[in-house]
Design a protein around this motif. Structure first.
Motif, mmCIF file in Angstrom:
data_model
loop_
_atom_site.group_PDB
_atom_site.id
_atom_site.type_symbol
_atom_site.label_atom_id
_atom_site.label_comp_id
_atom_site.label_asym_id
_atom_site.label_seq_id
_atom_site.Cartn_x
_atom_site.Cartn_y
_atom_site.Cartn_z
ATOM 1 N N ASP A 49 62.785 54.003 41.233
ATOM 2 C CA ASP A 49 62.568 53.545 39.864
ATOM 3 C C ASP A 49 61.355 52.624 39.810
ATOM 4 O OD1 ASP A 49 62.645 52.687 37.296
ATOM 5 O OD2 ASP A 49 64.633 51.768 37.369
ATOM 6 N N GLU B 137 69.470 56.632 54.848
ATOM 7 C CA GLU B 137 70.545 57.488 54.330
ATOM 8 C C GLU B 137 70.586 58.884 54.936
ATOM 9 O OE1 GLU B 137 70.706 57.743 50.009
ATOM 10 O OE2 GLU B 137 69.532 55.891 49.915
ATOM 11 N N HIS C 134 64.557 54.926 52.276
ATOM 12 C CA HIS C 134 65.793 55.657 51.920
ATOM 13 C C HIS C 134 66.077 56.770 52.928
ATOM 14 C CE1 HIS C 134 65.124 54.565 47.377
ATOM 15 N NE2 HIS C 134 65.388 53.527 48.121
ATOM 16 N N ARG D 198 66.967 64.317 47.635
ATOM 17 C CA ARG D 198 66.337 63.729 46.444
ATOM 18 C C ARG D 198 64.812 63.805 46.559
ATOM 19 N NH1 ARG D 198 70.063 59.503 47.397
ATOM 20 N NH2 ARG D 198 68.378 58.074 47.990
ATOM 21 N N ALA E 189 69.136 61.383 50.881
ATOM 22 C CA ALA E 189 67.808 60.892 50.465
ATOM 23 C C ALA E 189 66.760 61.986 50.613
ATOM 24 C CB ALA E 189 67.423 59.667 51.291
ATOM 25 N N GLY F 150 65.379 58.871 42.753
ATOM 26 C CA GLY F 150 65.949 57.629 43.280
ATOM 27 C C GLY F 150 64.953 56.503 43.486
ATOM 28 N N GLN G 82 62.052 58.639 39.185
ATOM 29 C CA GLN G 82 63.352 58.041 38.858
ATOM 30 C C GLN G 82 64.497 58.978 39.246
ATOM 31 O OE1 GLN G 82 62.980 56.754 34.816
ATOM 32 N NE2 GLN G 82 63.679 54.691 35.317
#
Length: 597
Positions: A570, A540, A536, A547, A544, A568, A565
């Motif tokens: 899961d 990104e 990520h 997060r 990212a 980002g 979660q």
């Protein structure tokens, strides 16, 4: 060979600054004496937790004294590790360790007493504004109430704990103290002493005769004791199933995962995803066979490096520069904390006489997140540096953004930050490397990481699931049953193109982790979460990173699956492991490209 200096000859600029914690051992002794004098106040709250004011006072006092104890312990164990031959420091460590046991006994009444309170009292506490800081803390204790037994039964379980641990104790004693191996010959007929430790070197040797002989000797020896070791493992599994049943869990997996609120689906998803991806591992085996120029590849060929490169020396300053370059995608704030750690005495860099081997990240809520290294200027030392700095910066963010009660994080996420750093570093190294041989070396290094940390550990996890569920249904399992299942799993994971020598059926017998039920899957899930974060971040960029930093700042203020979660990733879905497999396939493409040149 480089001369290992005594501690006092190491330049202070290369040592961690533990004097920031206590200026001297005398200051440490003074604080320990004060703690011993004041901490017994915690006993005053016993049998008063039904009063809100007492509970609140207990929680505040518990924090006050536990913070001091953690700081004392961090100082003592790190000072002791500087030079393990320094008896004065060993004495100091034993003093605080002894007191920690007393302290633990002193506050052991808290959880049972809290759980014995009427539900109406607990509900009142959870809704009370004055206790809002501790809401999640209390919830996480109360959540396990259905699985906590009566006071008498808990005491009975505690008195039986030694007996219940017997299978593990017997296995450990038998494999470490009693089991011996014969010497093994290399290709030139020279004999080498064989131990569990030397086996790990022999199995990576370029000498195929030595590899094969070591493999045959190790597993041949274990094979002689298949019935005894089978009984040890089966007894351990029966014990764990019994404990799960006594504590009202639906099964052994739930009993292991429930305390950290990890859904059983996380475990099952990991096994399902890896089962769908075993063709990638089959492909790797085939490519390794070609690179090693073998007519047939055996299990004892899997660990040998496909390529040798001359070791380059990387001085510490260059290692720092390489680390900062590799971690650039994490942004300026992260890099500035990294630099702060290097400049502000977090790191004990070089080996000295008596220094503890290896590397770790340590410290307490009120100290720097210190790092012990034994830096020898190898490429793997740079990887170790970013790994430990990943732990330390995770701790830095947790402690800075969370109150003490949530300042730490669980085992399930403990390796995520450290592995994310490693993933970013090796990705950067592979991308920028122009020399095809060095590039291939790095590619194979990352492939081996994924093979051993993800595929191999999940094969172990599948073995655990099948064996425990079989025993749970009341079907006994013997050494022969374990061998048969292990052979089937090897066929599934490694494919048709590898020769599965009969001896490999005994490999289950040398895995001590099977006596720590449902532990190994966390290596794979931690690696998968790190793979997803790295992917990520590289794709990104800033969103990212935000997060990811949010994840580092959460500490223990939420359950681990929920924490990931929100950031980002899961872990109840297949995506994180699929990201790992995608990366594995990209690396295989690079390997194939090299082969076809």
């Amino acid at each position: 060979m480089a001369i290992v200096k005594p501690r006092n000859e190491i330049d202070p600029k290369f040592k961690w600054k533990l004097e920031k914690i206590y200026a001297s051992n005398e200051a440490f002794e003074e604080e320990l004496s004060k703690l011993k004098e004041e901490a017994p106040v915690l006993m005053n709250y016993k049998e008063k937790l039904h009063e809100k004011e007492s509970l609140l006072s207990y929680l505040k006092d518990f924090e006050k004294y536990t913070r001091v104890l953690e700081k004392l312990y961090a100082y003592a164990h790190m000072k002791s590790d500087e030079d393990t031959t320094n008896t004065a420091q060993q004495v100091i460590l034993s003093k605080v360790a002894q007191y920690a046991a007393e302290y633990s006994a002193m506050v052991s009444y808290f959880v049972p007493e809290l759980l014995s309170l009427p539900e109406s009292v607990i509900e009142g506490y959870l809704a009370d504004e004055d206790l809002s800081l501790y809401k999640f803390y209390i919830e996480s204790i109360v959540k396990e109430k259905p699985h906590v037994l009566s006071k008498e039964k808990e005491e009975l379980m505690a008195t039986m704990s030694d007996s219940l641990n017997a299978p593990d104790d017997i296995y450990s004693m038998f494999t470490n103290a009693d089991m011996t191996f014969s010497d093994v010959e290399d290709g030139e007929g020279t004999k080498h002493p064989m131990t569990e430790g030397s086996y790990s070197m022999f199995i990576q040797s370029k000498d195929r005769v030595l590899r094969k002989n070591a493999f045959m000797e190790l597993f041949g020896t274990y094979g002689k004791y298949r019935n005894a070791i089978g009984t040890m493992l089966s007894s351990n599994m029966k014990t764990f199933n019994l404990k799960a049943k006594v504590r009202n869990y639906s099964g052994p997996i739930e009993a292991s995962l429930s305390p950290n609120n990890i859904p059983v689906a996380v475990y099952d998803n990991a096994l399902e995803t890896i089962s769908e991806s075993v063709s990638s591992l089959h492909r790797y085996v085939e490519l390794k066979k070609k690179l090693l120029k073998l007519d047939e590849i055996h299990m004892y060929d899997l660990y040998v490096p496909v390529i040798d490169v001359p070791e380059e020396k990387i001085p510490f300053e260059e290692g720092i520069a390489l680390s900062l370059e590799g971690l650039k995608p994490l942004g300026e704030e992260y890099l500035s904390i990294f630099k702060e750690g290097v400049e502000n005495g977090w790191i004990d860099i070089y080996e000295n006489k008596g220094k503890r081997s290896g590397a770790y990240s340590s410290g307490a809520y009120d100290t720097e997140p210190y790092i012990l290294l034994n830096y020898h200027e190898d490429l793997r030392d740079v990887s170790t540096l970013v790994h430990e700095m990943g732990h330390s910066i995770h701790s830095y963010y947790s402690r800075k953004h969370q109150p003490f009660v949530y300042g730490d994080y669980t085992l399930f996420v403990a390796e995520v930050a450290s592995t994310t750093n490693e993933k970013l570093l090796i990705h950067h190294q592979i991308e920028k490397e122009q020399d095809p041989i060095k590039k291939l070396y790095l590619v194979n290094q990352e492939l081996e990481q994924i093979r051993t940390t993800v595929f191999r550990q999940l094969m172990f996890a599948e073995f655990e699931k099948v064996t425990h569920e079989t025993i749970q249904k009341g079907t006994p399992m013997t050494g022969e049953d374990f061998c048969s299942l292990w052979m089937d799993l090897n066929k599934k994971y490694f494919g048709e193109n590898i020769v599965l020598d009969q001896e490999i059926e005994m490999e289950w017998a040398r895995i001590p982790h099977f006596y720590r039920d449902f532990y190994v899957y966390q290596y794979a899930t931690g690696y998968a979460a790190a793979s997803a974060f790295a992917e990520h971040i590289l794709k990104e960029g800033e969103p990212a990173v935000e997060r990811y930093l949010g994840f580092l700042k959460t500490g223990g203020s939420n359950y681990p699956v929920e924490t990931l979660q929100v950031a980002g990733v899961d872990m109840t879905s297949k995506e994180p492991l699929e990201a790992t497999v995608r990366r594995f396939n990209v690396l295989l493409d690079m390997l194939e490209e090299y082969l076809n040149q």
